[in-house]
Design an enzyme around this catalytic site. Structure first.
Site, short mmCIF file in Angstrom:
data_model
loop_
_atom_site.label_atom_id
_atom_site.label_comp_id
_atom_site.label_asym_id
_atom_site.label_seq_id
_atom_site.Cartn_x
_atom_site.Cartn_y
_atom_site.Cartn_z
N SER A 176 0.86 -1.20 0.00
CA SER A 176 0.00 0.00 0.00
C SER A 176 0.88 1.24 0.00
CB SER A 176 -0.87 0.03 1.26
OG SER A 176 -1.49 1.30 1.41
N TYR A 189 -1.86 -0.96 10.42
CA TYR A 189 -1.98 -1.32 9.00
C TYR A 189 -0.71 -0.93 8.24
CZ TYR A 189 -3.76 -1.09 4.16
OH TYR A 189 -3.94 -1.24 2.81
P1 NAD Z 1 -11.50 -5.86 -0.24
O1 NAD Z 1 -12.21 -5.77 1.06
O2 NAD Z 1 -12.29 -5.94 -1.47
O3 NAD Z 1 -10.49 -7.10 -0.23
C1 NAD Z 1 -9.85 -7.60 0.91
C2 NAD Z 1 -10.23 -9.06 1.02
O4 NAD Z 1 -9.44 -9.69 2.02
C3 NAD Z 1 -11.67 -9.29 1.45
O5 NAD Z 1 -12.48 -9.47 0.32
C4 NAD Z 1 -11.63 -10.53 2.34
O6 NAD Z 1 -12.29 -11.65 1.78
C5 NAD Z 1 -10.14 -10.80 2.48
N1 NAD Z 1 -9.81 -11.06 3.86
C6 NAD Z 1 -9.83 -10.17 4.89
N2 NAD Z 1 -9.46 -10.79 6.02
C7 NAD Z 1 -9.22 -12.10 5.71
C8 NAD Z 1 -8.83 -13.23 6.45
N3 NAD Z 1 -8.58 -13.17 7.78
N4 NAD Z 1 -8.72 -14.42 5.80
C9 NAD Z 1 -8.96 -14.49 4.48
N5 NAD Z 1 -9.30 -13.44 3.71
C10 NAD Z 1 -9.44 -12.26 4.33
O7 NAD Z 1 -10.53 -4.59 -0.27
P2 NAD Z 1 -9.31 -4.21 -1.23
O8 NAD Z 1 -9.12 -2.78 -1.03
O9 NAD Z 1 -9.47 -4.76 -2.58
O10 NAD Z 1 -8.09 -4.94 -0.49
C11 NAD Z 1 -7.18 -5.79 -1.17
C12 NAD Z 1 -5.77 -5.43 -0.74
O11 NAD Z 1 -5.46 -4.13 -1.23
C13 NAD Z 1 -5.56 -5.37 0.78
O12 NAD Z 1 -4.32 -5.97 1.09
C14 NAD Z 1 -5.50 -3.88 1.05
O13 NAD Z 1 -4.73 -3.59 2.20
C15 NAD Z 1 -4.82 -3.40 -0.21
N6 NAD Z 1 -4.95 -1.98 -0.51
C16 NAD Z 1 -6.17 -1.40 -0.68
C17 NAD Z 1 -6.24 -0.05 -0.97
C18 NAD Z 1 -7.57 0.64 -1.17
O14 NAD Z 1 -7.61 1.87 -1.18
N7 NAD Z 1 -8.67 -0.08 -1.35
C19 NAD Z 1 -5.08 0.70 -1.12
C20 NAD Z 1 -3.84 0.08 -0.96
C21 NAD Z 1 -3.79 -1.27 -0.65
#
Ligand code: NAD
Ligand code: MG
Length: 287
Positions: A176, A189
């Protein structure tokens, strides 16, 4: 030019659901033409039910890969990912469970091999976050949950998968922008995301001699269920400004992030390992 998605104040609870988001997210461009960059590869993607992971699954499928989609408990979202992957003419196996449990990670890899006979691309993408204003407000339990979900899971899943990866295969970890900018509201985080960058670098150096490449993607703000379920749950108004602090002045849609993973998974990135891509709307982070 890509127009800003108008996001209004809203909230939901973790782990968040696509169906509750307004406006809905967009996962792949209609005019994204696959060119068999991942033809007949098998990809294991964590958090592939929604958000960035679903976008990665769809791009991989359009490039010819079969997908194993891991997710926590969002069955409706996961079924929609499977429907979309199958619409691309590829197979999709859904497996739900907690990646903080090493037994579940071993089982997920075993099911991948049992169903598809091989594994070529591991995408460690699942993650969680919770907003707290100050360190003393972070409970020991929250600290543990964030590390367990975001980085322990990466160790367990990679440990189970590595024996099956061969020359030209790839591991891609979702970090991130927060690893680099250190936002005050997301201390635990951000610490896990910094760990993911270092994990990526060391693992790359361990396995590069086997022809396995290990890279990371460090997105900026992206419109996914994680945000209404965490930022929105803390203060729904925070979403009105989500992404406005980037040079592009907006958050991304998931379709703007998925292609980074195609690039790193394919031989287009054959000379790249231990590195991080920064789809973040123009913030220069140098790392
Ligand atoms: P999202 O909620 O769509 O995806 C995260 C997924 O992680 C969830 O769908 C869930 O099923 C899974 N998850 C959570 N806890 C879990 C567990 N204990 N066991 C198994 N699965 C689990 O959100 P997203 O934003 O697409 O997140 C995906 C990645 O992107 C994450 O690592 C997040 O930190 C990272 N990220 C997101 C952003 C943003 O702005 N959305 C920015 C930078 C990084
Ligand atoms: Mg989800």
């Amino acid at each position: 030019m890509v127009h800003k998605t108008e996001i209004h104040a809203q909230s939901q609870s973790l782990p968040g659901q696509e169906a509750l988001m307004t406006p809905p997210a967009v996962f792949i461009r209609n005019d994204y033409l696959g060119s068999r960059k991942l033809q007949d590869k098998v990809a294991l993607i964590s958090g592939a039910d929604s958000g960035i992971g679903r976008s990665v699954a769809l791009h991989f499928a359009r490039e010819g890969a079969d997908v194993v989609a891991l997710y926590l408990s969002e069955h409706d979202d996961a079924r929609e990912t499977r429907r979309l992957v199958e619409a691309e003419g590829r197979r999709c196996l859904l497996i739900d469970g907690d990646l903080g449990n090493p037994e579940f990670c071993r089982d997920a890899v075993a099911k991948t091999i049992a169903n598809f006979g091989k594994l070529n691309v591991l995408v460690n993408n699942a993650g969680t976050q919770q907003v707290q204003k100050c360190l003393t407000a972070i409970s020991d339990e929250q600290w543990r949950t964030t590390f367990r979900t975001n980085i322990d899971s990466m160790f367990y899943l990679t440990k189970a998968a590595l024996p099956y990866l061969k020359e030209d295969d790839a591991i891609i970890n979702t970090a991130s922008i927060n690893a680099y900018v250190g936002p005050a509201l997301l201390l635990d985080y951000s610490a896990t995301k910094g760990a993911i960058i270092s994990f990526t670098r060391s693992l790359s150096n361990q396995v590069v001699g086997k022809g396995i490449r290990v890279n990371a993607v460090a997105p900026g703000p992206v419109w996914t269920p994680l945000q209404p379920a965490t930022l929105g749950a803390y203060d729904p108004q925070l979403l009105e400004d989500f992404g406005s602090d980037t040079p592009m002045g907006r958050a991304a849609q998931p379709w703007e992030i998925g292609p980074c993973y195609v690039f790193l998974a394919s031989l287009d990135a054959s000379f790249i390992s231990g590195q991080t891509l920064h789809p973040n709307g123009g913030t220069v982070v140098n790392g």
